[in-house]
Scaffold this motif. Structure first.
Motif, PDB file in Angstrom:
ATOM      1  N   GLU A  96       0.838  -1.209   0.000  1.00 14.95           N
ATOM      2  CA  GLU A  96       0.000   0.000   0.000  1.00 14.95           C
ATOM      3  C   GLU A  96       0.879   1.267   0.000  1.00 14.95           C
ATOM      4  O   GLU A  96       0.551   2.263  -0.651  1.00 14.95           O
ATOM      5  CB  GLU A  96      -0.878  -0.002   1.263  1.00 14.95           C
ATOM      6  N   LYS A  99       2.148   1.869  -3.384  1.00 16.13           N
ATOM      7  CA  LYS A  99       1.084   2.336  -4.269  1.00 16.13           C
ATOM      8  C   LYS A  99       0.810   3.822  -4.035  1.00 16.13           C
ATOM      9  O   LYS A  99       0.658   4.598  -4.990  1.00 16.13           O
ATOM     10  CB  LYS A  99      -0.202   1.528  -4.034  1.00 16.13           C
ATOM     11  N   GLU A 100       0.801   4.210  -2.761  1.00 19.16           N
ATOM     12  CA  GLU A 100       0.587   5.621  -2.421  1.00 19.16           C
ATOM     13  C   GLU A 100       1.672   6.490  -3.068  1.00 19.16           C
ATOM     14  O   GLU A 100       1.397   7.564  -3.592  1.00 19.16           O
ATOM     15  CB  GLU A 100       0.614   5.789  -0.902  1.00 19.16           C
ATOM     16  N   ALA A 102       3.484   5.693  -5.827  1.00 15.33           N
ATOM     17  CA  ALA A 102       3.314   5.675  -7.290  1.00 15.33           C
ATOM     18  C   ALA A 102       2.206   6.626  -7.728  1.00 15.33           C
ATOM     19  O   ALA A 102       2.356   7.351  -8.726  1.00 15.33           O
ATOM     20  CB  ALA A 102       3.022   4.250  -7.764  1.00 15.33           C
ATOM     21  N   ASP A 103       1.102   6.657  -6.986  1.00 14.50           N
ATOM     22  CA  ASP A 103      -0.034   7.520  -7.349  1.00 14.50           C
ATOM     23  C   ASP A 103       0.316   9.005  -7.293  1.00 14.50           C
ATOM     24  O   ASP A 103      -0.386   9.836  -7.860  1.00 14.50           O
ATOM     25  CB  ASP A 103      -1.233   7.249  -6.425  1.00 14.50           C
ATOM     26  N   SER A 128       5.488  -4.015 -11.573  1.00 17.75           N
ATOM     27  CA  SER A 128       4.072  -3.683 -11.689  1.00 17.75           C
ATOM     28  C   SER A 128       3.880  -2.168 -11.793  1.00 17.75           C
ATOM     29  O   SER A 128       4.536  -1.404 -11.084  1.00 17.75           O
ATOM     30  CB  SER A 128       3.311  -4.207 -10.471  1.00 17.75           C
ATOM     31  N   LYS A 130       1.458  -0.469 -10.770  1.00 17.00           N
ATOM     32  CA  LYS A 130       0.746   0.115  -9.628  1.00 17.00           C
ATOM     33  C   LYS A 130       1.671   0.604  -8.517  1.00 17.00           C
ATOM     34  O   LYS A 130       1.269   1.394  -7.686  1.00 17.00           O
ATOM     35  CB  LYS A 130      -0.155  -0.963  -9.006  1.00 17.00           C
ATOM     36  N   TYR A 131       2.897   0.071  -8.467  1.00 20.11           N
ATOM     37  CA  TYR A 131       3.741   0.290  -7.288  1.00 20.11           C
ATOM     38  C   TYR A 131       5.052   0.985  -7.633  1.00 20.11           C
ATOM     39  O   TYR A 131       5.595   0.799  -8.728  1.00 20.11           O
ATOM     40  CB  TYR A 131       4.060  -1.050  -6.621  1.00 20.11           C
ATOM     41  N   VAL A 384       0.092   4.904 -15.071  1.00 23.29           N
ATOM     42  CA  VAL A 384      -0.150   4.585 -13.651  1.00 23.29           C
ATOM     43  C   VAL A 384      -1.498   5.185 -13.272  1.00 23.29           C
ATOM     44  O   VAL A 384      -2.314   4.586 -12.602  1.00 23.29           O
ATOM     45  CB  VAL A 384       0.959   5.184 -12.755  1.00 23.29           C
ATOM     46  N   LYS A 385      -1.675   6.445 -13.738  1.00 18.76           N
ATOM     47  CA  LYS A 385      -2.850   7.206 -13.307  1.00 18.76           C
ATOM     48  C   LYS A 385      -3.142   8.268 -14.343  1.00 18.76           C
ATOM     49  O   LYS A 385      -2.204   8.879 -14.863  1.00 18.76           O
ATOM     50  CB  LYS A 385      -2.494   7.845 -11.960  1.00 18.76           C
TER      51      LYS A 385
END
Ligand SMILES: [Zn+2]
Length: 385
Positions: A96, A99-100, A102-103, A128, A130-131, A384-385
């Motif tokens: 998590e 991920k935070e 990467a975002d 990945s 996401k990360y 990613v976003k």
């Protein structure tokens, strides 16, 4: 004259078709992204109104790309493209956290003390989208009952120089990326000889030795022993002109963790011991920068409630406030960190480098607060976003 221009035109056309043929023969359209008319910070300098061409997971070309590309086309007019960021001081306890990061466009984090078994599992997520990519020190070197042992997880410790060889060998066996050493006299701490032996062993193993300090005298001591980096700035006193001269002779970088340090000062409330004012702290950072010592951004989450993502923007604001130009501030979270930690193919926007990129709606060179205006993030060419 006419003949010449006709030849020139033919030449241009054939060049364009060669480039297009070359691209289209090797890859499918969905692997291609062209970001046009964008301002680029490549890790070193600004390029206005240019284009960046992504092929698969890499940056293929930068500049005025001829012709159109059969792929994703992004109009970068008024936008700002830069390398994904690096937070050079974290403690990540779960995917998590990665991920935070990467975002928020922070696609690389350097862990400075944790549980190696979990860390190696989390490293499996590196490919990945996401990360964030995860780099680790494994367990930091400290003494029994020293700083780093109070968090409730088992921590290997040492007390003598003779134990340094095995300590570093164990970290290497645990696949660490660098070795972290703690010198923190508010608890029991490593002595100077053991710190020196750890740094020597780390270097023999071809690893950077990065050190936690909170006092200027300790910083000077560990740098004297050949430390590659300080992962915090000191809290206790200001550099003298003599100190600056001594530091200029050392080859090291510093992760001042300004946000963390100021939050720590606040949490201590009434002065339990002497520590610097905010103004003096920022002044130390400016002096280091002016002495040519690379400044690298890091925030030490989750300490003091700091998050893994957007709080890095706060650190960048503080570095700007300390007197670094906004371009230098951007380097602290990109190229300075990549060079300092020897991270290959990241931290720059260059042909052949990984397409780890952030597209912003505003320029952080004009106003550092625009670092928060994220429009899009790519990791290895994927959104990613
Ligand atoms: Zn830390």
């Amino acid at each position: 004259m006419e003949r010449l221009s006709l030849i020139t035109m033919r030449l241009q056309l054939s060049l364009a078709s060669i480039i297009l043929c070359f691209f289209s023969s090797l890859i499918t359209a969905q692997d291609l992204t062209l970001i046009k008319n964008v301002t680029v910070f490549d890790g070193e300098r600004i390029m206005e109104n240019t284009s960046v061409f992504i092929e698969g997971n890499k940056i293929k070309a930068i500049g005025n790309i001829l012709g159109d590309v059969d792929g994703r086309l992004i109009d970068g007019t008024g936008k700002f493209l830069m390398p994904a960021m690096i937070n050079a001081h974290v403690h990540a306890w779960s995917p998590e956290s990665l991920k935070e990061a990467a975002d928020a466009g922070v696609l690389n984090v350097m862990d400075m003390h944790g549980i190696e078994r979990f860390q190696n599992q989390m490293k499996q997520l590196n490919d990945s989208t996401k990360y964030a990519n995860y780099y680790i020190a494994g367990a930091a070197a400290t003494v029994p009952e020293g700083h780093g042992t109070q968090y409730g997880f088992p921590t290997p410790t040492l007390t003598t120089p003779e134990e340094a060889k095995k300590f570093v060998a164990d970290r290497v066996a645990a696949n660490v990326d660098y070795v972290k050493i703690i010198v923190e006299p508010w608890k029991k701490t490593l002595n100077s000889e053991t710190v020196e032996a750890l740094i020597t062993e780390a270097h023999k193993a071809d690893k950077l030795a990065v050190v936690h300090v909170s006092r200027l005298d300790d910083a000077l001591m560990v740098l004297n022993h050949g430390a590659d980096a300080l992962v915090h700035i000191w809290w206790d006193k200001e550099l003298s002109a003599q100190d600056i001269e001594a530091l200029k002779r050392r080859d090291f970088f510093i992760i001042p963790t300004t946000l963390t340090t100021l939050k720590a000062f606040k949490s201590m409330g009434e002065k339990s011991w002497e520590y610097l004012s905010k103004e003096a702290l920022l002044n130390q950072i400016r002096m280091l920068h002016e002495a040519g010592i690379p400044i690298v951004a890091g925030t030490d989450p989750p300490n003091l409630g700091i998050n893994y993502g957007t709080d890095l923007y706060e650190e960048l604001r503080l570095l700007s406030e300390a007197g670094l130009s906004n371009l230098e501030v951007l380097k602290s979270a990109t190229s300075n960190a990549a060079i300092s930690f020897k991270i290959a193919k990241r931290g720059f926007v260059k042909p052949g480098y990984l397409a780890d990129l952030i597209l912003l709606d505003g320029s952080p060179v004009e106003n550092i607060n625009n670092i928060a205006s994220i429009n899009r993030i790519w990791k290895q060419g994927k959104i990613v976003k």
